[in-house]
Design a protein around this motif. Structure first.
Motif, PDB file in Angstrom:
ATOM      1  N   ALA A  66      -4.515   0.414  -1.195  1.00 17.96           N
ATOM      2  CA  ALA A  66      -4.250  -0.771  -0.385  1.00 17.96           C
ATOM      3  C   ALA A  66      -5.046  -1.966  -0.879  1.00 17.96           C
ATOM      4  O   ALA A  66      -4.523  -3.084  -0.972  1.00 17.96           O
ATOM      5  CB  ALA A  66      -4.580  -0.482   1.072  1.00 17.96           C
ATOM      6  N   ASN A 110       0.832  -1.206   0.000  1.00 15.04           N
ATOM      7  CA  ASN A 110       0.000   0.000   0.000  1.00 15.04           C
ATOM      8  C   ASN A 110       0.864   1.252   0.000  1.00 15.04           C
ATOM      9  O   ASN A 110       0.513   2.262  -0.601  1.00 15.04           O
ATOM     10  CB  ASN A 110      -0.943  -0.012   1.214  1.00 15.04           C
ATOM     11  N   LYS A 122      -8.171  -4.325   2.334  1.00  7.03           N
ATOM     12  CA  LYS A 122      -6.967  -5.142   2.516  1.00  7.03           C
ATOM     13  C   LYS A 122      -7.171  -6.149   3.647  1.00  7.03           C
ATOM     14  O   LYS A 122      -6.845  -7.329   3.502  1.00  7.03           O
ATOM     15  CB  LYS A 122      -5.771  -4.239   2.815  1.00  7.03           C
TER      16      LYS A 122
END
Length: 425
Positions: A242, A144, A387
């Protein structure tokens, strides 16, 4: 391919800067050959992802560099480790495996500090006081952080992982290849979001879902998003990047009219134009939510937010939601993961007191989906992170519901999953 080195770079390789630097330069030059780079580029900073203990080899590598006298030569920040050093009892150490991770994880974190890195322990180094500028070459790891660095800051880093990142930090060099070059940063796929209603685009749930969806569609290609609000904000871009880096391998994205290398569509794509185009609708976002949601039961055990680490604004939003209404159900554990610098500022602003009075547990230095933080009998978790939702089922063996921050709070109070099925319409 032969790599042309400057006299100083050759001196590092030959060992004239010490055996630790020579070891690191061998790795950097080897990577340059693999990547087809003709030369190296000087970097301004590094972010190290290898701080999590995944096995003895990672510890051996860091301690070998340390013992050979290597030290970082550029400002270097550290990603999350395997422990919360401010709250040492938070990560469990009950089983032999957990004790090994605890003990060797601490040794690994210590080794990187001994190499001269700054003990930041955050997966969001872009929230710190020093950020690389537009066009600056750096060596950042953590997926990320790579996406944010390239896309939102406009600095230049390729995909660096364990061992490569610290070697770049020691030598101050990286291969001039990949996303360090102009051509690799141009867009590949046009993602048309103009059919998504504006009120949906402004939801905090939309960006992680959009990132998950886009990553699964484009893989490692560079998406160019058209139709997002001009004021989407860094937290939204963080959530998008992310999720896109998790479901795909996105390391660079453009948002037309928002990110620095995409003032317009033509600038984002350059002379070649898009190789493909996809159109996103609210139905697609709903499908992404259903794919990420694995829980089939209403009981809720855990809420975890802050992956990547929560910003001051996100903590403030959570504090606001907690000010009015019933308390968190005592059977629900609620975690917020954040970085130390953000935690200090959130304390100064009074937000942390609100969270703690509401029973929220604050996690720093690590993350709840990679270490033994959640109680062993937890079965259903809710998160606002694409994520976390993507990785937690496999990492933890837990079922997940992805939701907005408000839905997370409402569900935690009720002790069961409460989501608005019409939210994305």
């Amino acid at each position: 391919m032969a790599v042309t080195l400057t006299p100083d770079e050759q001196a590092m390789l030959d060992g004239r800067h010490g055996p630790g630097t020579a070891m690191a330069m061998r790795v950097v030059v080897g990577l340059a050959r693999v990547r087809g780079a003709e030369r190296l580029v000087e970097i301004g900073s590094a972010h190290i992802d290898g701080c999590l203990y995944h096995g003895q080899v990672g510890l051996d590598f860091a301690e070998r560099l340390r013992d050979l006298g290597a030290r970082v030569t550029v400002p270097t920040t550290l990603n999350v480790g395997s422990l919360d050093l401010l709250h040492p009892g938070l990560v469990r150490g009950d089983t032999p495996e957990e004790r090994e991770t605890r003990d060797n994880g601490r040794a690994l974190m210590d080794a990187y500090v001994a190499l001269g890195a700054r003990p930041t322990w955050t997966c969001a180094p872009y929230q710190l006081d020093a950020r690389p500028g537009l066009g600056e070459h750096v060596a950042w790891a953590e997926s990320n952080a790579i996406a944010f660095c390239n896309s939102v800051l406009g600095a230049r880093t390729d995909r660096y992982g364990d061992f490569l990142d610290i070697c770049a930090a020691v030598t101050g060099r990286a291969p001039l290849a990949g996303l360090h070059t102009d051509a690799a940063r141009l867009g590949d796929v046009l993602v048309d979001c103009t059919r998504v209603p504006e009120h949906v685009l402004r939801l905090d749930l939309t960006m992680p879902l959009l990132g998950y969806l886009v990553g699964s569609l484009v893989g490692t290609r560079n998406p160019v998003l058209l139709g997002l609000p001009a004021n989407v904000g860094e937290d939204g871009l963080k959530a998008f990047g992310a999720a896109a880096a998790s479901s795909g391998g996105v390391a660079m994205f453009h948002v037309v009219g928002v990110t620095p290398e995409a003032p317009d569509v033509d600038s984002a794509f350059g002379p070649n134009g898009p190789t493909a185009q996809v159109t996103i609708t609210s139905d697609d976002l709903g499908r992404a939510r259903r794919e990420l949601t694995t829980a089939a039961r209403s009981r809720l055990d855990v809420v975890s937010v802050g992956t990547p680490h929560a910003s001051v604004d996100e903590i403030a939003s959570l504090a606001t939601l907690l000010m009015d209404g019933p308390p968190i159900d005592p059977h629900v554990d609620f975690y917020v993961s954040t970085g130390r610098s953000v935690l200090a500022e959130a304390k100064r602003l009074g937000h942390v007191r609100t969270l703690e009075e509401s029973g929220i547990r604050i996690v720093v230095d690590t993350c709840t989906y990679v270490t033994s933080v959640l109680r062993p009998d937890a079965r259903v978790a809710m998160t606002n992170s694409g994520k976390w939702a993507h990785y937690a089922p496999g990492n933890l063996g837990i079922d997940v519901v992805i939701a907005s921050l408000a839905e997370c709070v409402e569900s935690a109070r009720a002790g069961k999953v409460l989501v608005d099925d019409d939210l994305l319409r």
